[in-house]
Structure formats: structure tokens, C-alpha cells
Write an enzyme that holds these catalytic residues in place. Structure first.
Site, PDB file in Angstrom:
ATOM      1  N   SER A  14      46.437  40.697  65.509  1.00 23.99           N
ATOM      2  CA  SER A  14      45.227  39.921  65.210  1.00 23.99           C
ATOM      3  C   SER A  14      43.954  40.586  65.747  1.00 23.99           C
ATOM      4  O   SER A  14      43.893  41.022  66.904  1.00 23.99           O
ATOM      5  CB  SER A  14      45.355  38.509  65.811  1.00 23.99           C
ATOM      6  OG  SER A  14      44.120  37.832  65.619  1.00 23.99           O
ATOM      7  N   LYS A  65      49.175  27.465  59.310  1.00 27.28           N
ATOM      8  CA  LYS A  65      47.978  26.744  58.859  1.00 27.28           C
ATOM      9  C   LYS A  65      48.297  25.346  58.304  1.00 27.28           C
ATOM     10  O   LYS A  65      47.485  24.429  58.424  1.00 27.28           O
ATOM     11  CB  LYS A  65      47.221  27.564  57.814  1.00 27.28           C
ATOM     12  CG  LYS A  65      46.551  28.818  58.394  1.00 27.28           C
ATOM     13  CD  LYS A  65      45.734  29.546  57.354  1.00 27.28           C
ATOM     14  CE  LYS A  65      45.137  30.815  57.917  1.00 27.28           C
ATOM     15  NZ  LYS A  65      44.288  31.541  56.954  1.00 27.28           N
ATOM     16  N   ARG A 151      49.778  33.671  38.642  1.00 31.40           N
ATOM     17  CA  ARG A 151      51.060  34.079  38.039  1.00 31.40           C
ATOM     18  C   ARG A 151      51.862  32.835  37.649  1.00 31.40           C
ATOM     19  O   ARG A 151      52.385  32.748  36.543  1.00 31.40           O
ATOM     20  CB  ARG A 151      51.809  34.914  39.097  1.00 31.40           C
ATOM     21  CG  ARG A 151      53.076  35.525  38.653  1.00 31.40           C
ATOM     22  CD  ARG A 151      53.612  36.430  39.736  1.00 31.40           C
ATOM     23  NE  ARG A 151      53.842  35.708  41.002  1.00 31.40           N
ATOM     24  CZ  ARG A 151      54.301  36.278  42.111  1.00 31.40           C
ATOM     25  NH1 ARG A 151      54.561  37.574  42.131  1.00 31.40           N
ATOM     26  NH2 ARG A 151      54.496  35.567  43.198  1.00 31.40           N
TER      27      ARG A 151
END
Ligand code: NDP
Length: 280
Positions: A14, A65, A151
Site C-alpha cells: 500500500s 470494502k 462484460r
């Protein structure tokens, strides 16, 4: 000294500690900012221990998240719209969830690249977490048209339906001024002003099946991924006349937005972006 951190798994890669250290130095804020590796099955426990240690806030990255969203006791409208949280603030018993990814993307396009979104034709490739996080801030800029392609078509259709429902977002967007729709890659026609690659295809050095007709002189093509060398998407777009950009500016800007939310001070991102670019 107020403590902050970034939580993920893996986390050693990170860049957030380096970015926030620079922001703190630049703005004279006394904070510490560390990496926090959470076990894949232990995100909630990690948050509990951070709160117990008096940590003030955390950035959240893959794969947590969605869990951060679920754990938040309050959420900002843009986190609610994104269905994901990348920034947490711990205030007493409250865990406040925000999502700064989309604001970071918009800041990078409008401020750093100098390309206004208002009144423009915008194409978003992909309908995963990063695309969803970007939609509310993008719509807030009032583009003329926002076309979603993915997609798996059904996911793009669902996103278009969700974001067309302004009532769900307390009037934060007025979609009546924006033509928001989903289609297949092979239905795309005409040049776009801004094309955003929010697919993860670049991570596998793949090119999404986007037709060359969407690019031209005057198109800004932005790949949310960042690397030292241009991605295949950036190479393809540049080969068809577009100016290109990667996702490093978005990363630096989403961090600035989180820093502002925590500290109430907005750092100057330009020198940090230059430093991060050199360090890639
Ligand atoms: P997700 O896994 O949530 O979504 C991936 C998306 O990419 C889906 O829409 C998927 O389509 C599509 N996709 C994957 N492979 C291909 C392919 N070969 N061709 C076409 N479409 C494909 O990922 P995220 O949304 O979290 O991340 C997307 C990208 O954004 C990543 O490159 C990530 O690094 C970047 N990112 C950058 C940030 C920054 O600050 N710069 C912040 C967040 C993300 P389908 O639905 O059909 O599977």
C-alpha cells in the site's frame, strides 16, 4: 498524536502510508499512519481492536470494502450509493463510513487533467466496485451522457437502473439532465469525450473489447490501474488519438479527500502526485 491506518490483506504494497505522511508534513498535522494487516476472516475483530486503541480513522482496501460498509453505523450518501466504504472515522460509539474513490477520480479528471465533465459524453467500462463508487460523483458533475458497458451486461443494466433513481440519493444528483444508459461493447458508437477503464482487465494485461471508434483527438482515456509503463488500454487509446492517464492521480486524490474528512485540511496533491510518479 492522532492515529490512522490502512487495512487490507495483503497490505505491504500500500502506498497510503507514504501519501498520508506527505500530507501530514505539508499541512503541519501531527498524525501517525500505519499499515494494518487484517486476517481474511477477522476484519470486524481488527476494527474492534483499533477502536479500543483509540485509532481515529482508517482507510480500507481490498478485500474489505464491503465488510467496512456493513460495519459502518452511519454512511455518507456517496458511500451509500457505492455500496462500499474505503474510509472509516471512529467517533465515540459511531463508525462512520465514507467512499472517497469517486471524488478522487473526479478531482483527477477535472483538476489534474483539466478536463471538465459537465456537458460531456462519458463512457465507463466495467461495473465492479470501482465503477459503482465513481458513479455518484461523476453524475454530480452533470455530464450530458453516461454510458455503462460491462462484460456481464446484466450488472451494467442493474447499475444504470439503480443510479437512475435519484430519490435513492436524497437529491444529490438530478439525473434528468444526464442520459444514463447501459449497452454492450459492440453497441458503442461515436467518439466519447472521456473513457474510463474501471475493469480489472489491465491487471492481467488484457484489453476490454472496446471499439476504437470511441477514441479520438479530444478524448481523455483514463485507466484506473496505475503502473510504471502505460497499460494495454492506454496504449490502445493513445494509438487512436486519445490523451491518456492512469489511476495514480485518482489514488492520490482519494487519499486527499479522506485526509480532508479526518483533519478538515485539504492538502496540495500536485507535489505528492509527482513524487509518487517518480517512485513507481
Ligand atoms: P471488481 O473485481 O469489483 O470489478 C472488475 C470489473 O472488471 C468487472 O466489471 C468485470 O466484469 C470487469 N472485467 C474483468 N476482467 C475483464 C476483461 N478481461 N474484460 C472486460 N472486463 C473485465 O474490481 P474493482 O472494481 O475493485 O477494480 C477495477 C480496477 O480499478 C482495478 O484495476 C483496480 O486496481 C482499479 N482501482 C483503482 C483505484 C485507484 O485509486 N486508482 C481504486 C479502486 C480500484 P464482469 O462483471 O463481467 O466480471
Amino acid at each position: 498524536m492522532d492515529q490512522y491506518c490502512v487495512i487490507g490483506n495483503p497490505i505491504s504494497h500500500s502506498k497510503s502510508p507514504a501519501i498520508h505522511a506527505q500530507y501530514a508534513k505539508q499541512t503541519g498535522q501531527q498524525i501517525s499512519y500505519e499499515r494494518e494487516l487484517a486476517p481474511l476472516d477477522g476484519f470486524a475483530g481488527t476494527i474492534a481492536s483499533l477502536v479500543a486503541r483509540g485509532v481515529r480513522g482508517a482507510n480500507v482496501t481490498m478485500p474489505f470494502k464491503l465488510e467496512a460498509f456493513a460495519l459502518s453505523t452511519r454512511r455518507t450518501p456517496r458511500a451509500e450509493a457505492a455500496g462500499a466504504v474505503n474510509t472509516l472515522s471512529f467517533e465515540g460509539a459511531e463508525i462512520i463510513g465514507d467512499n472517497t474513490d469517486g471524488a478522487g477520480l473526479v478531482a483527477d479528471i477535472v483538476r489534474n487533467a483539466g478536463v471538465p465533465i459537465r456537458g460531456k459524453r462519458v463512457l465507463m467500462l466495467g461495473a465492479g466496485g470501482a465503477a459503482r463508487g465513481a458513479l455518484l460523483p461523476l453524475l454530480g458533475e452533470q455530464p450530458r451522457e453516461l454510458v455503462l458497458v460491462n462484460r456481464t451486461r446484466a450488472t451494467a443494466d442493474a447499475l444504470a437502473r439503480q443510479f437512475a433513481d435519484a430519490a435513492a440519493f436524497d437529491g444529490h444528483i438530478s439525473p434528468h439532465n444526464v442520459r444514463l444508459c447501459a449497452c454492450d461493447f459492440n453497441q458503442l458508437t461515436g467518439q466519447f469525450d472521456i473513457v474510463i477503464n474501471a475493469t480489472s482487465a489491465s491487471m492481467a494485461a488484457d484489453l476490454p473489447p472496446v471499439p476504437a471508434v470511441v477514441f479520438g483527438h479530444g478524448t481523455l482515456a483514463l485507466d484506473m490501474m496505475y503502473t510504471k509503463d502505460p497499460t494495454v488500454f492506454m496504449q490502445f487509446a493513445a494509438g487512436h488519438g486519445a490523451s491518456v492517464r492512469d489511476g495514480l492521480g485518482m489514488l492520490v486524490e482519494q487519499a486527499a479527500e479522506a485526509f480532508f474528512g479526518w483533519r478538515g485540511v485539504r492538502p496540495d496533491t500536485r507535489p505528492i502526485l509527482e513524487q509518487m510518479r517518480t517512485a513507481l
